[in-house]
Write a protein that holds these residues in place. Sequence first.
Motif, PDB file in Angstrom:
ATOM      1  N   LEU A   1      80.116 -11.567  64.567  1.00 58.83           N
ATOM      2  CA  LEU A   1      81.283 -12.399  64.252  1.00 58.83           C
ATOM      3  C   LEU A   1      80.961 -13.849  64.603  1.00 58.83           C
ATOM      4  CD1 LEU A   1      84.493 -12.768  63.882  1.00 58.83           C
ATOM      5  CD2 LEU A   1      84.613 -12.349  66.363  1.00 58.83           C
ATOM      6  N   ILE A   2      81.346 -14.760  63.749  1.00 63.48           N
ATOM      7  CA  ILE A   2      81.169 -16.188  64.064  1.00 63.48           C
ATOM      8  C   ILE A   2      82.507 -16.896  63.899  1.00 63.48           C
ATOM      9  CG2 ILE A   2      80.155 -18.373  63.251  1.00 63.48           C
ATOM     10  CD1 ILE A   2      77.514 -16.971  62.915  1.00 63.48           C
ATOM     11  N   LEU A   3      82.873 -17.678  64.887  1.00 60.55           N
ATOM     12  CA  LEU A   3      84.103 -18.470  64.858  1.00 60.55           C
ATOM     13  C   LEU A   3      83.756 -19.922  64.537  1.00 60.55           C
ATOM     14  CD1 LEU A   3      85.751 -17.079  68.124  1.00 60.55           C
ATOM     15  CD2 LEU A   3      85.902 -16.153  65.780  1.00 60.55           C
ATOM     16  N   ILE A   4      84.452 -20.480  63.584  1.00 62.35           N
ATOM     17  CA  ILE A   4      84.317 -21.898  63.236  1.00 62.35           C
ATOM     18  C   ILE A   4      85.525 -22.574  63.866  1.00 62.35           C
ATOM     19  CG2 ILE A   4      84.223 -23.574  61.343  1.00 62.35           C
ATOM     20  CD1 ILE A   4      83.202 -21.221  59.562  1.00 62.35           C
TER      21      ILE A   4
ATOM     22  N   MET B   1      79.456 -14.288  55.199  1.00 63.27           N
ATOM     23  CA  MET B   1      78.357 -15.121  54.711  1.00 63.27           C
ATOM     24  C   MET B   1      77.061 -14.614  55.332  1.00 63.27           C
ATOM     25  SD  MET B   1      80.193 -18.839  55.262  1.00 63.27           S
ATOM     26  CE  MET B   1      79.216 -19.699  54.057  1.00 63.27           C
ATOM     27  N   HIS B   2      75.941 -15.042  54.732  1.00 62.69           N
ATOM     28  CA  HIS B   2      74.658 -14.643  55.339  1.00 62.69           C
ATOM     29  C   HIS B   2      73.606 -15.719  55.133  1.00 62.69           C
ATOM     30  CE1 HIS B   2      72.354 -13.669  51.630  1.00 62.69           C
ATOM     31  NE2 HIS B   2      73.544 -13.432  51.122  1.00 62.69           N
ATOM     32  N   GLY B   3      72.647 -15.688  56.033  1.00 64.79           N
ATOM     33  CA  GLY B   3      71.428 -16.485  55.891  1.00 64.79           C
ATOM     34  C   GLY B   3      70.282 -15.495  55.761  1.00 64.79           C
ATOM     35  N   LEU B   4      69.742 -15.363  54.561  1.00 69.95           N
ATOM     36  CA  LEU B   4      68.627 -14.418  54.310  1.00 69.95           C
ATOM     37  C   LEU B   4      68.969 -13.005  54.756  1.00 69.95           C
ATOM     38  CD1 LEU B   4      65.613 -16.664  55.443  1.00 69.95           C
ATOM     39  CD2 LEU B   4      66.860 -16.666  53.274  1.00 69.95           C
ATOM     40  N   GLY B   5      70.202 -12.597  54.531  1.00 71.51           N
ATOM     41  CA  GLY B   5      70.603 -11.223  54.824  1.00 71.51           C
ATOM     42  C   GLY B   5      71.069 -11.008  56.256  1.00 71.51           C
ATOM     43  N   ASN B   6      70.964 -12.033  57.090  1.00 73.32           N
ATOM     44  CA  ASN B   6      71.517 -11.980  58.467  1.00 73.32           C
ATOM     45  C   ASN B   6      72.974 -12.390  58.344  1.00 73.32           C
ATOM     46  OD1 ASN B   6      71.032 -14.002  61.424  1.00 73.32           O
ATOM     47  ND2 ASN B   6      71.655 -11.868  61.337  1.00 73.32           N
ATOM     48  N   SER B   7      73.845 -11.365  58.274  1.00 72.13           N
ATOM     49  CA  SER B   7      75.232 -11.613  57.852  1.00 72.13           C
ATOM     50  C   SER B   7      76.195 -11.631  59.028  1.00 72.13           C
ATOM     51  CB  SER B   7      75.663 -10.505  56.880  1.00 72.13           C
ATOM     52  OG  SER B   7      75.751  -9.269  57.587  1.00 72.13           O
ATOM     53  N   TYR B   8      77.238 -12.435  58.875  1.00 67.55           N
ATOM     54  CA  TYR B   8      78.276 -12.530  59.893  1.00 67.55           C
ATOM     55  C   TYR B   8      79.640 -12.582  59.225  1.00 67.55           C
ATOM     56  CZ  TYR B   8      74.546 -13.281  63.200  1.00 67.55           C
ATOM     57  OH  TYR B   8      73.413 -13.104  63.963  1.00 67.55           O
ATOM     58  N   ILE B   9      80.658 -12.164  59.970  1.00 71.47           N
ATOM     59  CA  ILE B   9      82.043 -12.329  59.528  1.00 71.47           C
ATOM     60  C   ILE B   9      82.547 -13.612  60.190  1.00 71.47           C
ATOM     61  CG2 ILE B   9      84.347 -11.313  59.491  1.00 71.47           C
ATOM     62  CD1 ILE B   9      82.079  -9.739  57.951  1.00 71.47           C
ATOM     63  N   PHE B  10      82.950 -14.555  59.353  1.00 73.71           N
ATOM     64  CA  PHE B  10      83.369 -15.873  59.846  1.00 73.71           C
ATOM     65  C   PHE B  10      84.892 -15.950  59.842  1.00 73.71           C
ATOM     66  CE2 PHE B  10      79.327 -18.277  59.838  1.00 73.71           C
ATOM     67  CZ  PHE B  10      78.519 -17.354  59.200  1.00 73.71           C
ATOM     68  N   VAL B  11      85.453 -16.426  60.947  1.00 73.83           N
ATOM     69  CA  VAL B  11      86.901 -16.685  61.021  1.00 73.83           C
ATOM     70  C   VAL B  11      87.091 -18.170  61.318  1.00 73.83           C
ATOM     71  CG1 VAL B  11      89.079 -16.137  62.173  1.00 73.83           C
ATOM     72  CG2 VAL B  11      87.379 -14.327  61.778  1.00 73.83           C
ATOM     73  N   ASP B  12      87.897 -18.811  60.496  1.00 78.21           N
ATOM     74  CA  ASP B  12      88.116 -20.259  60.573  1.00 78.21           C
ATOM     75  C   ASP B  12      89.289 -20.544  61.521  1.00 78.21           C
ATOM     76  OD1 ASP B  12      88.789 -22.807  57.993  1.00 78.21           O
ATOM     77  OD2 ASP B  12      88.872 -22.861  60.202  1.00 78.21           O
ATOM     78  N   LEU B  13      88.986 -21.021  62.719  1.00 77.10           N
ATOM     79  CA  LEU B  13      90.035 -21.289  63.712  1.00 77.10           C
ATOM     80  C   LEU B  13      90.699 -22.637  63.517  1.00 77.10           C
ATOM     81  CD1 LEU B  13      88.496 -19.766  67.001  1.00 77.10           C
ATOM     82  CD2 LEU B  13      89.735 -18.652  65.117  1.00 77.10           C
ATOM     83  N   PHE B  14      90.306 -23.343  62.428  1.00 80.48           N
ATOM     84  CA  PHE B  14      91.106 -24.515  62.038  1.00 80.48           C
ATOM     85  C   PHE B  14      92.410 -24.030  61.406  1.00 80.48           C
ATOM     86  CE2 PHE B  14      88.380 -28.323  62.419  1.00 80.48           C
ATOM     87  CZ  PHE B  14      87.133 -27.744  62.655  1.00 80.48           C
ATOM     88  N   LYS B  15      92.366 -22.771  60.874  1.00 77.55           N
ATOM     89  CA  LYS B  15      93.523 -22.261  60.122  1.00 77.55           C
ATOM     90  C   LYS B  15      94.158 -21.023  60.757  1.00 77.55           C
ATOM     91  CE  LYS B  15      91.263 -23.813  55.862  1.00 77.55           C
ATOM     92  NZ  LYS B  15      90.018 -23.405  55.183  1.00 77.55           N
ATOM     93  N   PHE B  16      93.466 -20.418  61.735  1.00 77.17           N
ATOM     94  CA  PHE B  16      93.942 -19.155  62.281  1.00 77.17           C
ATOM     95  C   PHE B  16      93.610 -19.147  63.760  1.00 77.17           C
ATOM     96  CE2 PHE B  16      95.504 -14.973  61.343  1.00 77.17           C
ATOM     97  CZ  PHE B  16      94.923 -14.127  62.279  1.00 77.17           C
TER      98      PHE B  16
END
Length: 285
Positions: free
Chosen positions: A49-52, A8-23
């Motif tokens: 990288l961003i962890l949720i 996902m990105h905010g105005l081109g500032n992109s990150y790879i998100f990993v959902d730790l509710f599921k993984f």
Amino acid sequence: MNIPFTKMHGLGNSYIFVDLFKFSLAEDTLSDLAQTVSDQNFGIGSDGLILIHPSEVAEVGMRIFNKDGSEGKNCGNGLRCVAKYAYEEELINQKKFAIETKGGNVTAEVHGDRACIDQVTVDMGEPILERSRIPMQGDHASKVVAEPFEIEGEKMSVTAVSMGNPHAVFFVDQMDNAPLYELGPIISNDKRFPEGVNVEFIEKVNDEELHFRVWERGSGVTQACGTGACAAVVAATLNQALNQDKEITVHLAGGDLYITWASDGRVWMRGKAETTIAGTFYWER
Ligand SMILES: N[C@H](CCC[C@H](N)C(=O)O)C(=O)O
């Protein structure tokens, strides 16, 4: 290891998100994973990288790792993406909720419907202005506003603001002349900032608009920096270049953010959050 991710990105500032509710991911692999996924040749390509993650103090938590594997304490563009993801993926059922960050909790409100959230507003809380909490070295004056700052023979003046993460803001007359690549990395690692610093160059357009460019701690030049845009509006107001309690349009390389430093001291950020792709990352680990 096959890791499910969403880019996902905010105005081109992109990150790879990993959902730790599921993984789940091992703590001692996070820095390596951030560096690997961020690499456009050997990974996916992003600014980090961003962890949720589940939180005991908010509806959802966010951890952010920069491209170089260092962990940041807050990420404005990341927060809007986390809010979008959490609502669209039904981690959350209300449109307004708290997000835990290492820089403190914030409150996000998503706009749109479950199928697609495009705009998010975040109450980023109050900026931190005390020198020792930026942190920045020096014992004079508790705040850093238009302080002389010499570097590489250049006599500049810096205003330092923390939004849970540190920012050094410099004014330029013409954005085209901003020494973003020449001085950005040097300032970012200057010893006067013991934890490093995100470096912003801003140009006042008028009483409602700023031009903005950033050299991010741990990621270098990015298309946008949400916490940086907040710090820029605070810094411009502290320097009497802007008035408080007005919505300021901050023109970043990747698009516009709408920032208000309200008279109650809280900073509000409004802007887009977009999903690029979802998939599985095959990590030889
Ligand atoms: N590089 C920053 C983290 C990302 C901030 C930025 N991407 C934002 O949107 O606020 C730091 O180390 O403090």
